[in-house]
Design a protein around this motif. Sequence first.
Motif, PDB file in Angstrom:
ATOM      1  N   ILE A 275       0.785  -1.268  -0.069  1.00 56.29           N
ATOM      2  CA  ILE A 275      -0.111   0.013  -0.257  1.00 56.29           C
ATOM      3  C   ILE A 275       0.982   1.213   0.010  1.00 56.29           C
ATOM      4  CG2 ILE A 275      -1.890  -1.191   0.991  1.00 56.29           C
ATOM      5  CD1 ILE A 275      -1.259   0.295   3.804  1.00 56.29           C
ATOM      6  N   VAL A 276       0.330   2.369  -0.605  1.00 55.92           N
ATOM      7  CA  VAL A 276       1.067   3.541  -0.689  1.00 55.92           C
ATOM      8  C   VAL A 276       0.180   4.728  -0.153  1.00 55.92           C
ATOM      9  CG1 VAL A 276       2.569   2.704  -2.602  1.00 55.92           C
ATOM     10  CG2 VAL A 276       0.523   3.919  -3.103  1.00 55.92           C
ATOM     11  N   LEU A 277       0.981   5.950   0.117  1.00 47.61           N
ATOM     12  CA  LEU A 277       0.052   7.114   0.553  1.00 47.61           C
ATOM     13  C   LEU A 277      -0.536   7.660  -0.832  1.00 47.61           C
ATOM     14  CD1 LEU A 277       2.524   8.723   2.720  1.00 47.61           C
ATOM     15  CD2 LEU A 277       0.509   7.779   3.371  1.00 47.61           C
ATOM     16  N   ASN A 278      -1.906   8.072  -0.497  1.00 45.75           N
ATOM     17  CA  ASN A 278      -2.799   8.557  -1.695  1.00 45.75           C
ATOM     18  C   ASN A 278      -3.141   9.985  -1.287  1.00 45.75           C
ATOM     19  OD1 ASN A 278      -5.397   9.185  -2.984  1.00 45.75           O
ATOM     20  ND2 ASN A 278      -4.713   7.380  -4.309  1.00 45.75           N
ATOM     21  N   PRO A 279      -2.982  10.925  -2.025  1.00 49.94           N
ATOM     22  CA  PRO A 279      -3.484  12.502  -1.461  1.00 49.94           C
ATOM     23  C   PRO A 279      -5.291  12.483  -1.338  1.00 49.94           C
ATOM     24  CG  PRO A 279      -2.121  12.519  -3.334  1.00 49.94           C
ATOM     25  CD  PRO A 279      -2.199  11.104  -3.135  1.00 49.94           C
ATOM     26  N   GLU A 280      -5.820  11.637  -2.298  1.00 47.70           N
ATOM     27  CA  GLU A 280      -7.091  11.575  -2.193  1.00 47.70           C
ATOM     28  C   GLU A 280      -7.920  10.745  -1.243  1.00 47.70           C
ATOM     29  OE1 GLU A 280     -11.190  11.377  -5.175  1.00 47.70           O
ATOM     30  OE2 GLU A 280      -9.062  11.646  -6.080  1.00 47.70           O
ATOM     31  N   TYR A 281      -7.474   9.527  -1.240  1.00 44.51           N
ATOM     32  CA  TYR A 281      -7.976   8.430  -0.297  1.00 44.51           C
ATOM     33  C   TYR A 281      -7.297   7.971   0.933  1.00 44.51           C
ATOM     34  CZ  TYR A 281     -10.694   8.009  -4.522  1.00 44.51           C
ATOM     35  OH  TYR A 281     -11.433   7.975  -5.735  1.00 44.51           O
ATOM     36  N   GLY A 282      -6.110   8.555   1.046  1.00 40.12           N
ATOM     37  CA  GLY A 282      -5.341   8.230   2.313  1.00 40.12           C
ATOM     38  C   GLY A 282      -4.328   7.196   1.964  1.00 40.12           C
ATOM     39  N   VAL A 283      -4.716   5.924   1.574  1.00 39.93           N
ATOM     40  CA  VAL A 283      -3.803   4.935   0.984  1.00 39.93           C
ATOM     41  C   VAL A 283      -4.532   4.411  -0.088  1.00 39.93           C
ATOM     42  CG1 VAL A 283      -2.938   4.485   3.412  1.00 39.93           C
ATOM     43  CG2 VAL A 283      -5.158   3.276   2.672  1.00 39.93           C
ATOM     44  N   SER A 284      -3.619   3.595  -0.849  1.00 42.09           N
ATOM     45  CA  SER A 284      -4.115   2.585  -2.167  1.00 42.09           C
ATOM     46  C   SER A 284      -3.539   1.560  -2.062  1.00 42.09           C
ATOM     47  CB  SER A 284      -3.720   3.654  -3.499  1.00 42.09           C
ATOM     48  OG  SER A 284      -4.574   4.887  -3.402  1.00 42.09           O
ATOM     49  N   VAL A 285      -3.849   0.455  -2.505  1.00 41.08           N
ATOM     50  CA  VAL A 285      -3.531  -0.907  -2.850  1.00 41.08           C
ATOM     51  C   VAL A 285      -2.670  -0.838  -4.236  1.00 41.08           C
ATOM     52  CG1 VAL A 285      -3.690  -3.313  -2.941  1.00 41.08           C
ATOM     53  CG2 VAL A 285      -5.050  -1.872  -1.263  1.00 41.08           C
ATOM     54  N   LEU A 286      -1.557  -1.206  -4.300  1.00 41.64           N
ATOM     55  CA  LEU A 286      -0.805  -1.545  -5.789  1.00 41.64           C
ATOM     56  C   LEU A 286      -1.226  -2.994  -5.782  1.00 41.64           C
ATOM     57  CD1 LEU A 286       2.764   0.142  -4.871  1.00 41.64           C
ATOM     58  CD2 LEU A 286       0.909   0.961  -6.086  1.00 41.64           C
ATOM     59  N   TRP A 287      -1.987  -2.927  -7.042  1.00 38.66           N
ATOM     60  CA  TRP A 287      -2.351  -4.336  -7.505  1.00 38.66           C
ATOM     61  C   TRP A 287      -1.556  -4.864  -8.705  1.00 38.66           C
ATOM     62  CZ3 TRP A 287      -5.839  -6.388  -4.642  1.00 38.66           C
ATOM     63  CH2 TRP A 287      -6.693  -5.718  -3.944  1.00 38.66           C
ATOM     64  N   ASP A 288      -0.482  -4.224  -8.876  1.00 33.59           N
ATOM     65  CA  ASP A 288       0.726  -4.746  -9.817  1.00 33.59           C
ATOM     66  C   ASP A 288       0.396  -4.299 -11.207  1.00 33.59           C
ATOM     67  OD1 ASP A 288       2.182  -5.837  -7.813  1.00 33.59           O
ATOM     68  OD2 ASP A 288       1.268  -7.640  -7.912  1.00 33.59           O
TER      69      ASP A 288
END
Length: 114
Positions: free
Chosen positions: A101-114
């Motif tokens: 998971i990474v930081l995301n400005p809009e949602y807080g975090v995002s999953v990296l799905w490859d």
Amino acid sequence: MILGKCPYCSDGHIEVRDKEISGKKVKLYACSNAHWKTEDGEMFELREDATCDFKIWQNSLARYGKWLTYKEVRELLENETIEVELLSKKYGKKIYYNKYIVLNPEYGVSVLWD
């Protein structure tokens, strides 16, 4: 409790705030410069005095069976990406898998799905 420096503004710190959404207690990891207002306790809007909008809800990955801990948020702030264990309930079976998971400005975090 302060978890680290805000990745989006120069003088903010990420702090833990207790919130109640639909009768459930949830932690909000938010910048000290972020301030919200709410009328119904579910929809939050930034107040005029807010200078940052960084936030991560503890339950932002709940659909994957994951609630973020203090330690994970602290590590995410330091490294900008961490590996977490997620859960899928496909065809009545529980399947665990690891994703980043990474930081995301809009949602807080995002999953990296490859």
